[in-house]
Design an enzyme around this catalytic site. Sequence first.
Site, PDB file in Angstrom:
ATOM      1  N   ASP A   1       0.827  -1.205   0.000  1.00 26.61           N
ATOM      2  CA  ASP A   1       0.000   0.000   0.000  1.00 26.61           C
ATOM      3  C   ASP A   1       0.866   1.261   0.000  1.00 26.61           C
ATOM      4  O   ASP A   1       0.338   2.379  -0.054  1.00 26.61           O
ATOM      5  CB  ASP A   1      -1.012  -0.011   1.156  1.00 26.61           C
ATOM      6  CG  ASP A   1      -0.366  -0.047   2.524  1.00 26.61           C
ATOM      7  OD1 ASP A   1       0.875  -0.155   2.605  1.00 26.61           O
ATOM      8  OD2 ASP A   1      -1.109   0.039   3.528  1.00 26.61           O
ATOM      9  N   SER A   2       2.197   1.097   0.008  1.00 24.57           N
ATOM     10  CA  SER A   2       3.086   2.250  -0.210  1.00 24.57           C
ATOM     11  C   SER A   2       2.812   2.866  -1.580  1.00 24.57           C
ATOM     12  O   SER A   2       3.211   3.991  -1.848  1.00 24.57           O
ATOM     13  CB  SER A   2       4.552   1.832  -0.109  1.00 24.57           C
ATOM     14  OG  SER A   2       4.835   0.798  -1.023  1.00 24.57           O
TER      15      SER A   2
ATOM     16  N   GLU B   1      -1.282  -5.856   8.310  1.00 26.49           N
ATOM     17  CA  GLU B   1      -0.448  -5.352   9.398  1.00 26.49           C
ATOM     18  C   GLU B   1      -1.045  -5.704  10.753  1.00 26.49           C
ATOM     19  O   GLU B   1      -2.266  -5.666  10.922  1.00 26.49           O
ATOM     20  CB  GLU B   1      -0.301  -3.825   9.272  1.00 26.49           C
ATOM     21  CG  GLU B   1       0.449  -3.404   8.021  1.00 26.49           C
ATOM     22  CD  GLU B   1       0.716  -1.908   7.941  1.00 26.49           C
ATOM     23  OE1 GLU B   1       0.413  -1.181   8.921  1.00 26.49           O
ATOM     24  OE2 GLU B   1       1.225  -1.461   6.902  1.00 26.49           O
TER      25      GLU B   1
ATOM     26  N   GLU C   1       9.471  -4.935  10.115  1.00 27.14           N
ATOM     27  CA  GLU C   1       9.880  -3.614   9.604  1.00 27.14           C
ATOM     28  C   GLU C   1      10.466  -2.758  10.727  1.00 27.14           C
ATOM     29  O   GLU C   1       9.873  -2.614  11.801  1.00 27.14           O
ATOM     30  CB  GLU C   1       8.682  -2.891   8.960  1.00 27.14           C
ATOM     31  CG  GLU C   1       9.087  -1.501   8.455  1.00 27.14           C
ATOM     32  CD  GLU C   1       8.112  -0.858   7.470  1.00 27.14           C
ATOM     33  OE1 GLU C   1       7.146  -1.519   7.056  1.00 27.14           O
ATOM     34  OE2 GLU C   1       8.341   0.312   7.120  1.00 27.14           O
TER      35      GLU C   1
HETATM   36  O1  KIV Z   1       3.514  -1.078   1.509  1.00 29.52           O
HETATM   37  C1  KIV Z   1       4.649  -1.541   1.386  1.00 29.52           C
HETATM   38  O2  KIV Z   1       5.363  -1.289   0.405  1.00 29.52           O
HETATM   39  C2  KIV Z   1       5.134  -2.405   2.465  1.00 29.52           C
HETATM   40  C3  KIV Z   1       6.563  -2.817   2.439  1.00 29.52           C
HETATM   41  C4  KIV Z   1       7.429  -1.666   2.718  1.00 29.52           C
HETATM   42  C5  KIV Z   1       6.827  -3.962   3.354  1.00 29.52           C
HETATM   43  O3  KIV Z   1       4.396  -2.766   3.318  1.00 29.52           O
END
Ligand code: KIV
Length: 338
Positions: free
Chosen positions: A99-100, A170, A237
């Site tokens: 979700d980044s 998460e 993380e």
């Molecule tokens: O959303 C994302 O890209 C992530 C990674 C950084 C693990 O959760």
Amino acid sequence: MSRALSKTIPFSSLPLIPAACVSPGRPTASIRQAWDGAPKRHSSHSPLSSSQTTRKKVTIPTLQAMHKRNDPITMITAHDFPSAHVADQAGMDMVLVGDSLAMVALGMDDTSEVLLEEMILHCRSVARGAKAAFIVGDLPMGSYEISPEQALGSAIKMVKEGRVHAIKLEGGAEMVPAISKITTAGIPVLAHIGLTPQRQNALGGFRVQGKSTSGALRLLADAVAVQEAGAFAVVLEAVPAEVATLVTKKLRIPTIGIGAGNGCSGQVLVQVDMSGNFPPGRFLPKFVKKYGDVWSEAKRAIEQYRVEVKDGSYPAPEHTYPMPKEAYTEFERVVEGQ
Ligand code: KIV
């Protein structure tokens, strides 16, 4: 036909296209043979090429076997068809539609804004680009925390519509009922503990987790809880390397580290960060290594294109399509009325 052209040439005076060229009938045997033998051509805008090799598909047993023989698992994020395709061709074991993408692909301020439907759209394009890598889609904030039933509903949508192989969510011990529900339905879950960006407001920002003895013990308890709930692996993380190493030793499932040192079973990075696909001066977390400078190369290429369009050197003759001289002479004669 442009308006200016249609004014000067009556349509009926244009040469007719031979009927044979447009006949919709079945192809003859010889044409069919030529088609069958011809190399497959993709659209001119497709990054796919027929010369590219395909690897064996990575599956959960593949990942388990890698973990058993201490072969580090490689994972990277992708948010669309080209970024998935390049990751797949570079040999990544896993591709994460994280979700980044809210920030790196959609320009949002943080991950809390991205919707399940938006994640699904990106998952679909990644699934078209990554043919061998094991694809994991992130459940966005709000799509799984209300109840295990909501979590399962969202996970099913990610698989059926997003075409991913697994989902990531998460949270630690508190997510056990959701992880059990999803894995019992046959959908693999990648858990994510330590710094969980969707909870940045509760955590007081992007802070390293598990730095105190009690924090490290909580992290271990969360890791064991998600393992027992059925997660096939867990992302750690932003935790101290020593803590991540010991947590990894205590688990049966692989750990995938990001900012957690090299004692994890694998690593994940955000593709846009590690490939340098961002303008100079942007903040980067300490754990990111910049392996390339994609942004500068793209900017250089686009600036050069701009210069060449302005000075007329692009397109050059080699970028244009030829035409028989007589055909053009006739065309010019008709147009100019000579
Ligand atoms: O959303 C994302 O890209 C992530 C990674 C950084 C693990 O959760």
